[in-house]
Design an enzyme around this catalytic site. Structure first.
Site, PDB file in Angstrom:
ATOM      1  N   GLU A 159      53.931  17.637  15.334  1.00  0.00           N
ATOM      2  CA  GLU A 159      54.792  18.038  14.353  1.00  0.00           C
ATOM      3  C   GLU A 159      55.365  16.473  13.685  1.00  0.00           C
ATOM      4  O   GLU A 159      55.386  15.599  14.279  1.00  0.00           O
ATOM      5  CB  GLU A 159      56.077  18.728  14.695  1.00  0.00           C
ATOM      6  CG  GLU A 159      56.787  18.968  13.655  1.00  0.00           C
ATOM      7  CD  GLU A 159      58.140  19.900  13.991  1.00  0.00           C
ATOM      8  OE1 GLU A 159      59.033  20.441  12.972  1.00  0.00           O
ATOM      9  OE2 GLU A 159      58.263  20.093  15.170  1.00  0.00           O
ATOM     10  N   GLU A 161      59.227  29.987  13.178  1.00  0.00           N
ATOM     11  CA  GLU A 161      60.421  30.254  13.290  1.00  0.00           C
ATOM     12  C   GLU A 161      61.637  30.762  12.285  1.00  0.00           C
ATOM     13  O   GLU A 161      62.595  30.220  12.370  1.00  0.00           O
ATOM     14  CB  GLU A 161      61.363  29.088  14.211  1.00  0.00           C
ATOM     15  CG  GLU A 161      60.605  28.945  15.450  1.00  0.00           C
ATOM     16  CD  GLU A 161      61.347  27.659  16.439  1.00  0.00           C
ATOM     17  OE1 GLU A 161      62.439  27.235  15.831  1.00  0.00           O
ATOM     18  OE2 GLU A 161      61.134  27.190  17.421  1.00  0.00           O
ATOM     19  N   TYR A 205      62.006  26.947  25.467  1.00  0.00           N
ATOM     20  CA  TYR A 205      62.118  25.601  26.094  1.00  0.00           C
ATOM     21  C   TYR A 205      63.201  26.013  27.140  1.00  0.00           C
ATOM     22  O   TYR A 205      64.157  26.697  27.198  1.00  0.00           O
ATOM     23  CB  TYR A 205      62.746  24.729  25.071  1.00  0.00           C
ATOM     24  CG  TYR A 205      62.026  24.250  23.854  1.00  0.00           C
ATOM     25  CD1 TYR A 205      60.716  23.266  24.151  1.00  0.00           C
ATOM     26  CD2 TYR A 205      61.929  24.919  22.639  1.00  0.00           C
ATOM     27  CE1 TYR A 205      60.060  23.038  23.140  1.00  0.00           C
ATOM     28  CE2 TYR A 205      61.060  24.720  21.738  1.00  0.00           C
ATOM     29  CZ  TYR A 205      60.050  23.862  21.657  1.00  0.00           C
ATOM     30  OH  TYR A 205      59.239  23.477  20.793  1.00  0.00           O
ATOM     31  N   GLU A 247      54.975  27.115  21.083  1.00  0.00           N
ATOM     32  CA  GLU A 247      55.862  26.275  21.603  1.00  0.00           C
ATOM     33  C   GLU A 247      56.499  26.419  23.087  1.00  0.00           C
ATOM     34  O   GLU A 247      56.928  27.505  23.155  1.00  0.00           O
ATOM     35  CB  GLU A 247      57.035  26.101  20.442  1.00  0.00           C
ATOM     36  CG  GLU A 247      56.694  25.516  19.228  1.00  0.00           C
ATOM     37  CD  GLU A 247      57.770  25.101  18.228  1.00  0.00           C
ATOM     38  OE1 GLU A 247      58.963  24.643  19.007  1.00  0.00           O
ATOM     39  OE2 GLU A 247      57.616  25.192  17.256  1.00  0.00           O
ATOM     40  N   GLN A 304      55.981  18.541  22.430  1.00  0.00           N
ATOM     41  CA  GLN A 304      55.062  17.943  21.620  1.00  0.00           C
ATOM     42  C   GLN A 304      53.875  17.155  22.541  1.00  0.00           C
ATOM     43  O   GLN A 304      53.978  17.018  23.647  1.00  0.00           O
ATOM     44  CB  GLN A 304      55.564  17.297  20.501  1.00  0.00           C
ATOM     45  CG  GLN A 304      56.347  18.389  19.404  1.00  0.00           C
ATOM     46  CD  GLN A 304      56.807  17.816  18.219  1.00  0.00           C
ATOM     47  OE1 GLN A 304      56.376  16.839  17.853  1.00  0.00           O
ATOM     48  NE2 GLN A 304      57.885  18.369  17.802  1.00  0.00           N
TER      49      GLN A 304
END
Length: 511
Positions: free
Chosen positions: A27, A173, A244, A292, A349
């Site tokens: 990103e 998102e 996450y 992600e 990432q």
């Protein structure tokens, strides 16, 4: 010390190992792109400005697919600013991360980099501040043969042949209030439906990913997936999931069991997708794109509004220790355990920003601790994912209650006879004595399997990290697994507390 038994039988299979599970994410955020993968003037920069030292690590990591260009960044991105002569590209303000975006890396540049490191591109379109037309323009620019304006512009920019991007994400998102162009489920479902329909008019063989929930704790979780799929079911192939993990309030026991949350997340999304299929009377199975996931210490991040406007700032460059590596290894195991419904996954990432690879501008690059379980799993998981029978002690956790001390998966490659077993001991205090029974896997033949190697990521100091000064402080080291005699159907191994393991066996004798 606890005793654990794992039995393997190829008759009990989950599904094929899907190479796209070993994906990553680039990103335009912090230093992921600029001084990450791209740094003209660096001693190891290639003719296009990309860092070859980073490229070597990417290849070693075993990444198969990379999602680009975001992430939150994509929802305020004008892709046209990033193509054409670099001197003519405008400098813009990225609202997502309050950064100055120079646009020196854009669509064509990313495609050149992806080809160079041997990964498949996975593109996201802006459905936040833009919409159907801009998505179609980008698709035509990337994939159409010359003869109309957008592919002709690509050819003028030095890329006559189409980039042939197969996987496209319909935004990012969009359930999140932090997203530029945030939408309700109904609003997003409508624009995703129209965008998907138009993209399929261009090429009906594309794989399209609808936005699912940005995490399992969102108040709209479940409802969002249902509403979106009710409109887009026949037009999309996958729905996304993002998660996450960190030790909330210092709760390391629950942190080590983060795979439980990922498991429940996947199961819930699959149940919702299959409910929509049932209502529609369809046999189609929507797959989950877990595009992600990672360890991210969000408690240390004070939000986008707190950021000063800068160019390529240091942003959420978390330094990972042994415990974090063990958690990452367990999350990979969880993804493999769900290979029947998880089609792809992207660790977020790739470089610097919560990443397995770290760099210093103008200087060195090194592997963080989390690099190692990813690289070894990507290298050795081949063939079919097996469903092992596991008997072990449990660990008490605040978030999930009692969970198995060990989390285990295995893969079997019928072409080579290789068997790879991936195990995490997620107890912080107790060693596990593992007995691995592969008798069923080899039909009871006591001379069929030989131990190739047992590698583990473990350190008595679970806070140990890799740094520029000590890049190899934490690396995979030999474990103590052994089979009965020279050959056998039973393997034993000692698994220290807070450890990740890759145990490899092969048919016959190792030459």
């Amino acid at each position: 010390m606890g005793a654990a038994t794992v039995r393997l039988d190829p008759a009990f299979a989950v599904g094929p190992v899907r190479p796209r599970i070993f994906g990553s994410f680039v990103e335009h955020m912090g230093r992921c792109v600029y001084t990450g993968i791209y740094e003209p003037g660096h001693p190891e920069a290639d003719e296009l400005g990309f860092r070859e030292d980073v490229a070597r690590f990417v290849r070693e990591l075993g990444v198969t697919v990379v999602r680009y260009p975001g992430g939150n960044f994509v929802s305020n991105y004008k892709w046209e600013d990033g193509v054409g002569p670099k001197a003519d590209r405008p400098t813009q303000l990225d609202l997502a991360w309050r950064s100055v975006e120079t646009n020196q890396v854009g669509t064509d540049d990313f495609m050149d980099w992806a080809r160079g490191v041997g990964v498949e591109p996975m593109m996201a379109v802006n459905l936040g501040t833009r919409g159907v037309q801009e998505a179609i323009d980008l698709l035509l620019y990337c994939n159409a043969e010359t003869g109309t304006s957008w592919p002709d512009r690509r050819a003028k920019n030095g890329h006559v042949e189409p980039h042939d991007v197969r996987v496209w994400c319909l935004g990012n998102e969009m359930d999140g209030p932090w997203q530029m162009g945030h939408k309700t489920a109904e609003e997003y479902a409508r624009v995703a439906e129209e965008t998907a329909r138009a993209m399929r008019r261009v090429d009906d063989t594309l794989e399209l990913v609808a936005c699912g929930s940005s995490n399992r704790g969102m108040p709209t979780f479940g409802t969002w997936e249902r509403v979106v799929l009710e409109r887009c079911f026949d037009l999309v192939d996958h729905i996304s999931a993002h998660a996450y993990y960190e030790p909330v309030d210092g709760d390391v026991d629950s942190f080590l069991a983060s795979g439980e949350d990922m498991h429940r997340f996947i199961e819930s999304v699959v149940a919702t997708a299959d409910h929509v299929a049932a209502v529609k009377g369809s046999d189609k199975r929507i797959m989950v794109s877990f595009d992600e996931w990672n360890v991210w210490f969000q408690g240390r991040f004070h939000g986008e509004s707190s950021l000063a406007i800068r160019e390529a700032p240091e942003l959420i460059e978390d330094v990972y220790d042994v415990t974090d590596a063990v958690v990452v290894g367990s999350l990979l195991i969880t993804l493999l355990q769900h290979t029947d419904r998880v089609s792809m996954a992207c660790q977020a990432q790739l470089v610097n920003v919560i990443a397995p690879i770290a760099t210093k501008p103008g200087g060195a690059s090194w592997k963080q601790t989390i690099f190692h379980p990813f690289a070894l799993t990507a290298q050795h998981a081949r063939g079919t994912v097996l469903r092992p029978a596991v008997a072990c002690d449990t660990v008490e956790t605040k978030a999930f209650g009692p969970v198995d001390q060990l989390v285990v998966t295995a893969t079997h490659d019928p072409e080579t006879g290789d068997l790879a077993v991936f195990v995490v001991n997620r107890s912080r205090t107790e060693t596990a004595e593992l007995t691995l029974d592969v008798a069923a896997a080899v039909g009871g033949d006591p001379t069929a399997y030989t131990l190739v190697e047992h590698l583990q990521v473990h350190d008595d100091d679970t806070s140990a990290t890799n740094t520029e000064a000590q890049p190899d402080r934490v690396v995979p080291r030999a474990g103590d697994a052994a089979v009965d005699g020279t050959h056998g159907t039973t393997l034993t191994a000692t698994l220290p507390a807070t450890s990740w393991h890759c145990i490899r066996l092969t048919e016959g004798t190792v030459q």
